[in-house]
Design an enzyme around this catalytic site. Sequence first.
Site, short mmCIF file in Angstrom:
data_model
loop_
_atom_site.label_atom_id
_atom_site.label_comp_id
_atom_site.label_asym_id
_atom_site.label_seq_id
_atom_site.Cartn_x
_atom_site.Cartn_y
_atom_site.Cartn_z
N LYS A 48 -3.70 8.35 3.41
CA LYS A 48 -5.01 8.04 3.97
C LYS A 48 -5.07 8.37 5.46
CE LYS A 48 -7.27 6.33 0.37
NZ LYS A 48 -8.47 6.97 -0.20
N TYR A 92 0.84 -1.21 0.00
CA TYR A 92 0.00 0.00 0.00
C TYR A 92 0.87 1.26 0.00
CZ TYR A 92 -4.37 2.54 0.72
OH TYR A 92 -5.46 3.36 0.57
#
Length: 256
Positions: free
Chosen positions: A164, A157
Amino acid sequence: MTTFSLAGKKGLVIGIANDQSIAWGCAQQFREAGADLAVSYLNDKAKPYVAPLAERLDADLLGPCDVRQSGQMRAVFDAVKEKWGKLDFVLHSIAFAPKEDLHGRVVDCSRDGFAQAMDVSCHSFIRVAQYAEPLMTDGGSLLTVSFYGSEKVVTDYNIMGPVKAALESVTRYMAADLGEKGIRVNALSPGPLKTRAASGIQRFDALMEKAAERAPQHTLVTIEEIGAYANFLVSDGARTVTGGVHYVDAGYNIIG
């Protein structure tokens, strides 16, 4: 599936790319619940994929919104103001990082790549709030989309994890800023599912397999299930729910 009524409400959906998009699953639920919708698309290349979906939603408005292009987001909100004069909710479901930065280590992320990822994936939500606030005269709901990689390290990720995390923090601070005006700000955190955005992450199929294996319910979520929760969060049923990160992941986030 059962929905919370959105009859009479006006909503803007930012982030539909195709019929596999989380934003599409949400938009379908909003419309089924009775909302009138405005829909944006990224650019001319994306329009042929989004326009037929907007038609299926009986969308009142359809326009371009590349948040990297000066003036496009403002134009969308200006069109909403002219058409409706008000706005009840906005779904912000967009994210981006340059491929070379997304596929590399966080340590190696370029300054420009980090800035682009933060601008498109996080600061654009702040700009959504800036434009939506004057139109939410009777209160409203702002909703964005995050992922568990914001809290824990999720393999591959990479730079989107810190981005995020910033988005979730922005959600909390904007909820505090706008609460006295009756404007709620929340983030959905779905489990992994195959979308166009997710396809940019390396070895994403393996991530989905692992999530289904480890989640208490041993399944992946669907865009319709995410949409059902989104429907609740923008409805009057959630009028005192704000500042939260809401998991729709078959319980994956609770497993150590």
